[in-house]
Write a protein that holds these residues in place. Sequence first.
Motif, PDB file in Angstrom:
ATOM      1  N   GLU A 148     -85.762   7.599  62.112  1.00 24.81           N
ATOM      2  CA  GLU A 148     -86.061   7.146  60.634  1.00 24.81           C
ATOM      3  C   GLU A 148     -86.532   5.557  61.008  1.00 24.81           C
ATOM      4  N   ARG A 149     -86.485   5.166  62.132  1.00 25.83           N
ATOM      5  CA  ARG A 149     -86.668   3.821  62.723  1.00 25.83           C
ATOM      6  C   ARG A 149     -88.237   3.623  62.971  1.00 25.83           C
ATOM      7  N   VAL A 150     -88.951   2.458  62.561  1.00 26.06           N
ATOM      8  CA  VAL A 150     -90.289   2.259  62.349  1.00 26.06           C
ATOM      9  C   VAL A 150     -90.751   1.998  63.845  1.00 26.06           C
ATOM     10  N   ASP A 151     -91.946   2.800  63.989  1.00 30.83           N
ATOM     11  CA  ASP A 151     -92.237   2.355  65.462  1.00 30.83           C
ATOM     12  C   ASP A 151     -93.995   2.557  65.266  1.00 30.83           C
ATOM     13  N   SER A 152     -94.571   2.743  66.677  1.00 25.93           N
ATOM     14  CA  SER A 152     -95.795   2.797  66.533  1.00 25.93           C
ATOM     15  C   SER A 152     -96.588   4.389  66.441  1.00 25.93           C
ATOM     16  N   LEU A 153     -95.751   5.135  66.340  1.00 27.99           N
ATOM     17  CA  LEU A 153     -96.272   6.701  66.351  1.00 27.99           C
ATOM     18  C   LEU A 153     -96.733   6.868  64.938  1.00 27.99           C
ATOM     19  N   ASN A 154     -96.240   6.121  63.970  1.00 27.35           N
ATOM     20  CA  ASN A 154     -96.710   6.434  62.485  1.00 27.35           C
ATOM     21  C   ASN A 154     -96.358   7.807  62.104  1.00 27.35           C
ATOM     22  N   LEU A 155     -95.144   8.364  62.450  1.00 24.12           N
ATOM     23  CA  LEU A 155     -94.713   9.800  62.041  1.00 24.12           C
ATOM     24  C   LEU A 155     -94.899   9.984  60.679  1.00 24.12           C
ATOM     25  N   THR A 156     -95.427  11.279  60.305  1.00 27.12           N
ATOM     26  CA  THR A 156     -95.062  11.329  58.625  1.00 27.12           C
ATOM     27  C   THR A 156     -93.647  12.135  58.605  1.00 27.12           C
ATOM     28  N   ALA A 157     -93.250  12.337  57.233  1.00 31.96           N
ATOM     29  CA  ALA A 157     -91.934  12.826  56.844  1.00 31.96           C
ATOM     30  C   ALA A 157     -91.922  14.277  57.607  1.00 31.96           C
ATOM     31  N   GLU A 158     -93.043  15.122  57.519  1.00 36.11           N
ATOM     32  CA  GLU A 158     -93.055  16.338  57.899  1.00 36.11           C
ATOM     33  C   GLU A 158     -92.964  16.578  59.340  1.00 36.11           C
ATOM     34  N   GLU A 159     -93.522  15.456  59.964  1.00 32.55           N
ATOM     35  CA  GLU A 159     -93.519  15.505  61.348  1.00 32.55           C
ATOM     36  C   GLU A 159     -92.060  15.061  62.010  1.00 32.55           C
ATOM     37  N   ARG A 160     -91.459  14.050  61.175  1.00 36.49           N
ATOM     38  CA  ARG A 160     -90.102  13.797  61.666  1.00 36.49           C
ATOM     39  C   ARG A 160     -89.065  14.890  61.503  1.00 36.49           C
ATOM     40  N   ARG A 161     -89.191  15.535  60.527  1.00 36.34           N
ATOM     41  CA  ARG A 161     -88.318  16.803  60.360  1.00 36.34           C
ATOM     42  C   ARG A 161     -88.675  17.783  61.307  1.00 36.34           C
ATOM     43  N   TRP A 162     -89.738  18.123  61.518  1.00 37.91           N
ATOM     44  CA  TRP A 162     -90.152  19.258  62.663  1.00 37.91           C
ATOM     45  C   TRP A 162     -89.672  18.732  63.885  1.00 37.91           C
ATOM     46  N   LEU A 163     -90.033  17.282  64.358  1.00 35.05           N
ATOM     47  CA  LEU A 163     -89.528  16.884  65.548  1.00 35.05           C
ATOM     48  C   LEU A 163     -87.758  16.694  65.662  1.00 35.05           C
ATOM     49  N   GLY A 164     -87.278  16.660  64.671  1.00 41.20           N
ATOM     50  CA  GLY A 164     -85.717  16.608  64.584  1.00 41.20           C
ATOM     51  C   GLY A 164     -85.243  18.150  64.788  1.00 41.20           C
ATOM     52  N   SER A 165     -86.032  18.960  64.345  1.00 38.49           N
ATOM     53  CA  SER A 165     -85.338  20.400  64.606  1.00 38.49           C
ATOM     54  C   SER A 165     -85.713  21.232  65.808  1.00 38.49           C
ATOM     55  N   LEU A 166     -86.445  20.449  66.661  1.00 38.38           N
ATOM     56  CA  LEU A 166     -86.880  21.042  67.719  1.00 38.38           C
ATOM     57  C   LEU A 166     -85.541  21.071  68.943  1.00 38.38           C
ATOM     58  N   THR A 167     -85.454  22.083  69.679  1.00 40.91           N
ATOM     59  CA  THR A 167     -84.636  22.055  70.953  1.00 40.91           C
ATOM     60  C   THR A 167     -85.283  21.567  72.038  1.00 40.91           C
ATOM     61  N   PRO A 168     -84.364  21.100  73.147  1.00 40.92           N
ATOM     62  CA  PRO A 168     -85.315  20.391  74.262  1.00 40.92           C
ATOM     63  C   PRO A 168     -86.116  21.435  74.901  1.00 40.92           C
ATOM     64  N   VAL A 169     -85.852  22.752  74.833  1.00 37.67           N
ATOM     65  CA  VAL A 169     -86.891  23.592  75.418  1.00 37.67           C
ATOM     66  C   VAL A 169     -87.873  23.816  74.684  1.00 37.67           C
ATOM     67  N   GLN A 170     -88.077  23.931  73.172  1.00 33.54           N
ATOM     68  CA  GLN A 170     -89.237  23.700  72.356  1.00 33.54           C
ATOM     69  C   GLN A 170     -89.957  22.504  72.820  1.00 33.54           C
TER      70      GLN A 170
END
Length: 700
Positions: free
Chosen positions: A129-151
């Motif tokens: 949820e922190r602001v950074d230079s990647l400019n992640l969208t809400a969908e991208e944050r949810r997708w990134l948070g759901s990934l396992t290390p292998v994925q």
Amino acid sequence: MSTWVRQLPLAFRQVARALLRLERPRQALVPWRGLGNLSVLLLCLLVAILSSWPLLVEPSLRPGIPAPFTVRAPADALVIDSAALERRRSRIVPRAQVQVVDERASQAFQADLERRLAEVRDRQRIDLERVDSLNLTAEERRWLGSLTPVQLLGWEQAVRQAQLRMLSQGVVATVAEEQLLNAATLQLADQPPQARSLGSRLITEGLQGRSNLRNDPSLSQRRIEELLTMQGLPSLRVSQGELIIRQGEPISSQAFDVLDHFSLINRRPLLRPWLAQLLEALAACGVMVLVMRRWRASLEPRQALLALAMLLVVQACKLWLGDHASPMALLLPPTLLLAQGLGTPAALAWLAVASLLWPYPLGAGLEVRLLVAALVAGFAAVLAARQRNRAQLLQLALLLPLGAVLLQAIVRVLPVWPSTPPGGSAAAGVDLVGEALLVAGLLLAGLLLAPLVEISFGLLTRARLMELADLERPLLRRLSTEAPGTFEHTLMICGLAEEGARAIQADVDLIRTGALYHDVGKLHGPRWFIENQEGGANPHEQLDDPLRSAAILQEHVDHGLKLARRYRLPRPLADFIPEHQGTLKMGYFLHQARLRDPSIPEQRFRYLGPVPRSRETAILMLADGCEAALRSLPPGTSEDEARSTVRRIVEARRSDGQLADSGIGRAELELVIQAFVRVWRRMRHRRIPYPISPRQTFSA
């Protein structure tokens, strides 16, 4: 600029006056030794060889020169048209550049991608949820948070492979961002939408505005040859008996190709024309050196070597650059430097030789540029010798290129010059500006290096004369503190010598500076000279030996020359030290010696010389002899009596042979006498006596 403009009429008057006075006696030449003569001769020979070099390596015929005979084709032939081939090659080259992938650039792109992927991993571990230079969208944050290390590792590998495939095809810096984003999205088509959008954005940000391609010269050349072969080589079909060239007509490039095809071009060295041009260039160099010595008798071999070395460099640049050589850049800076150090005549002689030895034939428009460059350089030679400080020279260095550009621009639009199309062109204007910047840069660089050249080659420019006349110079400060009487005597002589030099148009700046240094040798023992004794005991009376006293007087000349070498005074200034005494008699000590031994030779009581070899040193000798006599005249002395006193001293010096090598004439001597009397008249002015109370302690 106003100072520079005001000097124009004066400079031209000075040149005209010098040309009208060619009949006046000239000073004796400073002798050159064997090594100096040999060095100058060898450098003249090098310049001549370089000037005639094209006749040793170029064919007997070349495009542009008149044909010496009429030629018809001896047989049928198909000849490649080299000029048309070159034109076609020049058109093909811009679109035949072959580029290959630069592996180093690709590795840099991959390293940059690794940094971005590491930032994504950090975001997943810390806080999405922190602001950074990647400019992640809400969908991208949810997708990134759901990934396992292998994925996550699998997605990173897919992004790496996608960028690697794009880099292997080559990336151009001018590709639009949308195109890169579409290409990266296609490379990640098998990924989920959020993975595809984030990965394509990471790739696009790393590649936008950058390229991993470089030109490959060998492949480009191969491509050019292939294109030429595909289009066919431009050829000339020649039939037997067909006229190739008529005698007297300029040889065209096509006629040259045909003559070369039939082996009618003689490529052997042209020994007779080469020898003629060699002797011509050698004679030109010799005449240049003789003219320099004629106008500057104090010319040293190293100064002649400097002029010849500049000519050698200019000739080398002409051969190397060919038609691309800029006459303004090659002729103007050396002319300006030589005019400052050796005078206008020497600079004009150099300019004439450098212009006449320009390789022939001249390229299109080069005749006009050479003429304009010679005119501007000649103008600079006249003005440069009159500049009295570095600031004026800097002003001249900036104004000359500007004037040259304006003059060339005017000439280019004149229809009388067939080499220049009327109306000019935008490209021509760019060329003029570029040439002006080049010339200005060379002139400024020359000004920066001028002090080093002056010291190395003993050049005495007007600016350096002004700097050496500064009374805060170390040697002059020593003279004023250790020998104040001699320093005061020096300042008095300066006034006389300057007025005398001004009366006959001699070099006032040179004689002023030379007068300041002429008696520095008295620093070896100031008390031995009466002006420093201040009413005290005279050590010569205690010595009571006329021969030793005469040796002490001669020592002030010898020690002065040692100081001149130690403080690196230019030779024209150092010449004032011995020549202001010449071979004069030390009359007082000679009289004392003959009271003891009437047979003692007079030569033992004469200075060792040499006698004055220039008008300036001769005037200083006369001023040195007249200064004490004029100061000792009683208050009621008339101008006729003062003039008679000065004339008697001047005639004594002349009859003693002291002025024989100075080049100063009888009429000029009369002008010098009148100038000395004018200075004496100013020196003896009286002040109005003011009534002063005995208690008053201040000046009225």
